[in-house]
Scaffold this active site. Structure first.
Site, PDB file in Angstrom:
ATOM      1  N   LYS A 114       0.873  -1.165   0.000  1.00 31.49           N
ATOM      2  CA  LYS A 114       0.000   0.000   0.000  1.00 31.49           C
ATOM      3  C   LYS A 114       0.917   1.223   0.000  1.00 31.49           C
ATOM      4  O   LYS A 114       1.564   1.536   1.001  1.00 31.49           O
ATOM      5  CB  LYS A 114      -0.895  -0.011   1.241  1.00 31.49           C
ATOM      6  CG  LYS A 114      -1.899   1.120   1.267  1.00 31.49           C
ATOM      7  CD  LYS A 114      -2.941   0.856   2.355  1.00 31.49           C
ATOM      8  CE  LYS A 114      -4.076   1.842   2.274  1.00 31.49           C
ATOM      9  NZ  LYS A 114      -3.682   3.224   2.527  1.00 31.49           N
ATOM     10  N   ASP A 116       2.372   4.795   0.117  1.00 30.34           N
ATOM     11  CA  ASP A 116       1.989   5.967   0.882  1.00 30.34           C
ATOM     12  C   ASP A 116       2.238   7.219   0.052  1.00 30.34           C
ATOM     13  O   ASP A 116       3.236   7.916   0.220  1.00 30.34           O
ATOM     14  CB  ASP A 116       2.800   6.008   2.181  1.00 30.34           C
ATOM     15  CG  ASP A 116       2.160   6.916   3.199  1.00 30.34           C
ATOM     16  OD1 ASP A 116       1.032   7.373   2.957  1.00 30.34           O
ATOM     17  OD2 ASP A 116       2.796   7.171   4.229  1.00 30.34           O
ATOM     18  N   TYR A 221      -2.519   0.520  -9.776  1.00 24.94           N
ATOM     19  CA  TYR A 221      -2.936  -0.718  -9.115  1.00 24.94           C
ATOM     20  C   TYR A 221      -4.398  -1.053  -9.355  1.00 24.94           C
ATOM     21  O   TYR A 221      -4.942  -1.934  -8.710  1.00 24.94           O
ATOM     22  CB  TYR A 221      -2.662  -0.657  -7.614  1.00 24.94           C
ATOM     23  CG  TYR A 221      -3.093   0.627  -6.951  1.00 24.94           C
ATOM     24  CD1 TYR A 221      -4.439   0.963  -6.837  1.00 24.94           C
ATOM     25  CD2 TYR A 221      -2.144   1.508  -6.443  1.00 24.94           C
ATOM     26  CE1 TYR A 221      -4.832   2.132  -6.247  1.00 24.94           C
ATOM     27  CE2 TYR A 221      -2.531   2.694  -5.850  1.00 24.94           C
ATOM     28  CZ  TYR A 221      -3.874   2.996  -5.760  1.00 24.94           C
ATOM     29  OH  TYR A 221      -4.266   4.165  -5.169  1.00 24.94           O
ATOM     30  N   CYS A 400      26.477  26.423  26.164  1.00 25.35           N
ATOM     31  CA  CYS A 400      26.983  25.331  25.334  1.00 25.35           C
ATOM     32  C   CYS A 400      27.439  24.155  26.211  1.00 25.35           C
ATOM     33  O   CYS A 400      28.168  24.373  27.183  1.00 25.35           O
ATOM     34  CB  CYS A 400      28.150  25.837  24.494  1.00 25.35           C
ATOM     35  SG  CYS A 400      29.014  24.528  23.622  1.00 25.35           S
ATOM     36  N   CYS A 403      31.523  24.139  25.898  1.00 25.76           N
ATOM     37  CA  CYS A 403      32.403  25.212  26.373  1.00 25.76           C
ATOM     38  C   CYS A 403      31.735  26.161  27.354  1.00 25.76           C
ATOM     39  O   CYS A 403      32.389  27.015  27.933  1.00 25.76           O
ATOM     40  CB  CYS A 403      32.939  26.005  25.188  1.00 25.76           C
ATOM     41  SG  CYS A 403      31.668  26.979  24.371  1.00 25.76           S
TER      42      CYS A 403
END
Ligand code: IVH
Length: 671
Positions: A114, A116, A221, A400, A403
């Protein structure tokens, strides 16, 4: 005139056949060059005799003007949807209903993926593509004939002059989708969420010329009134293939009881990921059209078919924490740390979270039960909170993780970034490994471990420090003796001498600038000195304006380059690199070279490494661009060229040539 007409008829049918062999069978029988020769001949012929142009000539796939809206199509035979089943028991119940409906007869089934994508219905009248529409709500769809005509895998003419309406799905292959999204990112366009959205969005575009650049494909199909053409579905599909239509190769006939069906469905458990496109399940259909009529339909679903949805690859587990990690470009991303859980065959401990906005949107807290999903090939993602804990919600970090520098959010960006490119150990390491990598300066013997050693021992503050390293300093690295240190020193010196401007620009790690863009920039600015002078004299806007003139380089990249060289930190590194002797000048386009005045776009997989191919072109005086435009002379197409590039080439009348042809061109031969 009669001769021209006969030749035209022959070319249209021959090219149609080669399109089918290439795009439907994936087994071309002539080379790209031969195809292009015939295509050109057809273009010339139609130019000389415009009255010969017919709608099903391959030259007419694109070219229609944009439209303002799509007319509605109301269909007499509605496109029904499918009832769903989710496990073996539901599948067995379907089988029992079918057997009961057939008065005890056991039918043969057909099991197929099937797909998508986006449902479509297309009519060929007397063998000629006439009308195409989306499924819409089943009864009312949108007429998108001009867009569908741009799909190279959709024949404009069938192999028989039949009138037939077929139904199918437009989809994108995952690899082509990924390539398209990469190109969109580079061009500063928003990437599509998934292949299905990309297919839907593309079919709704009003300009077919843009649709033609999208790598759309289709599978059919279903034949409307199929019993006029065949006795059963399996035969009908074989007939569609003979007509030249693309049909999934993964269609299997299954006879027997519920166990046979269960086995057929189970055989897809591992195969589903190997499909080159997204499938959200299987469709189980009664094969015989007579039996289908006997079974009939409810208002919504046929009673002769059922969708078997693939088991959702989702589970819930506990969220322990969120880990912040930093990448090469300084972006700090969240990853969910999970209580280990089994999910379709693997133990999952980590799941992706797109960004900190998603963390806030989901309101994640430590201890939450979260729903995670494994989507295709990528790592699992956190979808939702299924049971919240009462702890305080996670917040985005302000510093961060590497650091400690304050993170920043750039305008228009969701990402949190550490701006401390040079002071941040992790970023320094990433930058160094990238700089020395094969596609950049290609410094032999400078891999991840050595780079880590250099950063840890504080021998390197930034990449420019590489060029002043001494053998004595290198000897302080773990596992380094005289010979290894001398070799690395020599490799660095060689890189300094041989680095081209393009490689150096690429190696700096400027956001959005890859190999091809770096070459284009190098060809434009000629030297780092000239680039910096432009920036110092005219300011960032002047540099942006210059760069925007470069073919295939958009505003996002231009601004990113200007920002990089305006930043005092990165500017400092560039100055240091130049002081260390890394100041290559772009090789002047050889005015006398065999490819002088020609512009090439290189795409697909080639037998030679890409940098080598690009160098060959440049040495022959040719120019390189990242995107096909009307200024492109040739598209050098490797084996697996996406349909998008081909369509763009066709749209601009750009000839596609092979690697072998390119070698002849750079050697001064003509094609
Ligand atoms: S047969 C009446 N076969 O799924 C049954 N549908 O939920 C006609 N689809 O709208 C559908 N792959 O767009 C069929 N191999 C396949 C399919 C398929 C995808 C879509 C189709 C339909 C929806 C039904």
């Amino acid at each position: 005139m009669q001769v021209a007409q006969a030749r035209h008829v022959a070319l249209v049918s021959e090219l149609g056949e080669h399109d089918r062999r290439y795009h439907v069978e994936h087994a071309p029988t002539i080379s790209d060059v031969e195809y292009d020769q015939r295509y050109r001949e057809l273009v010339e012929l139609e130019r000389a005799h415009p009255e010969l142009v017919v709608p099903d000539s391959p030259t007419q796939r694109v070219g229609q003007a944009p439209i303002s809206e799509f007319p509605r199509v109301v269909r007499a035979v509605p496109m029904l949807s499918l009832d769903n089943s989710y496990d073996e028991a539901e599948l067995a119940a379907f089988h029992e209903r079918v057997v009961r409906g057939l008065g005890g007869d056991v039918p043969r089934y057909v099991v197929e993926p099937k797909i998508d994508g986006i449902g479509i219905e297309v009519t060929w009248h007397a063998g000629r593509l006439e009308l195409g529409a989306t499924r819409g709500d089943g009864v009312v769809g949108e007429e998108i004939t001009t867009n569908l005509r741009t799909l190279r895998g959709l024949p404009l003419r069938l192999s028989e002059p039949v009138t037939v309406t077929v139904r199918g799905e437009v989809y994108l292959r995952r690899d082509e989708f990924a390539r398209m999204n990469e190109a969109r990112l580079l061009a500063g366009d928003e990437p599509f969420k998934n292949p299905r959205n990309a297919a839907g969005g593309s079919l709704k575009l009003l300009d077919p010329r843009v649709v033609a650049t999208r790598p759309l494909r289709a599978f059919f199909y279903d034949v409307v009134d199929g019993d006029r053409f065949a006795a059963c579905h399996f035969e009908a599909l074989a007939w569609l293939r003979r007509l030249g239509l693309p049909v999934s190769p993964d269609v299997a006939a299954v006879s027997g009881d519920a166990d046979a069906l269960a086995r057929a469905v189970a055989s897809w458990r591992d195969r589903r990921d190997a499909l080159p496109y997204d499938a959200d399940g299987l469709v189980v259909k009664v094969d015989s059209f007579v039996q289908r009529r006997e079974l009939g339909a409810t208002a919504k679903f046929p009673r002769w078919a059922v969708a078997f949805k693939f088991p959702a690859r989702q589970v819930t587990t506990r969220l322990i924490g969120i880990v912040a990690t930093i990448g090469r470009t300084g972006v700090v991303t969240p990853t969910a740390d999970l209580e280990p859980v089994e999910l379709s065959g693997t133990t999952v401990k980590r799941a992706g979270l797109h960004n900190w906005e998603q963390v806030a949107r989901l309101g994640l807290r430590p201890g939450d039960r979260v729903l995670i999903e494994k989507a295709g090939e990528i790592i699992p993602q956190v979808l939702a909170v299924s049971e919240p804990s009462d702890a305080a919600p996670f917040t985005a970090p302000s510093a961060c993780p590497s650091c400690g520098h304050a993170l920043v959010q750039q305008e228009g960006e969701v990402a949190l970034r550490c701006p401390n490119r040079l002071g941040c150990a992790e970023q320094r390491l990433f930058a160094l490994v990238f700089f020395a990598g094969r596609a950049q300066l290609d410094i032999d013997g400078l891999g991840e471990e050595v780079a880590a050693g250099l950063v840890e021992q504080r021998l390197i503050g930034d990449v420019a420090d590489l060029f002043t390293l001494t053998v004595e300093q290198l000897l302080t690295l773990p596992l380094f003796a005289e010979k290894r240190a001398a070799n690395l020193r020599a490799a660095i010196a060689t890189a300094a001498q041989t680095a081209t401007l393009a490689r150096l620009v690429g190696a700096l790690g400027i956001p959005h600038v890859g190999t091809v863009t770096a070459r284009a920039i190098a060809a434009r600015v000629k030297s780092l000195g000239a680039l910096l002078a432009r920036l110092d004299e005219g300011g960032p806007d002047a540099l942006v304006a210059d760069l925007e003139e470069v073919d295939g380089l958009g505003a996002v990249i231009a601004r990113s380059v200007a920002a990089f060289f305006s930043d005092p930190q990165t500017r400092g590194v560039v100055d240091k690199l130049r002081a260390a002797g890394l100041d290559p000048v772009a090789a002047a386009a050889k005015s006398g070279g065999p490819c002088a005045g020609l512009t090439f776009c290189v795409t697909g997989t080639l037998t030679r490494p890409r940098p080598e191919v690009l160098r060959l072109i440049e040495e022959a005086g040719g120019k390189i661009t990242g995107a096909v435009s009307k200024k492109t002379s040739y598209l050098v197409a490797g084996d697996d060229v996406g349909t998008a590039k081909r369509a763009a080439a066709e749209q601009h009348g750009v000839r596609a040539i092979s690697e072998a042809d390119l070698l002849r061109l750079v050697a001064g031969e003509s094609l």
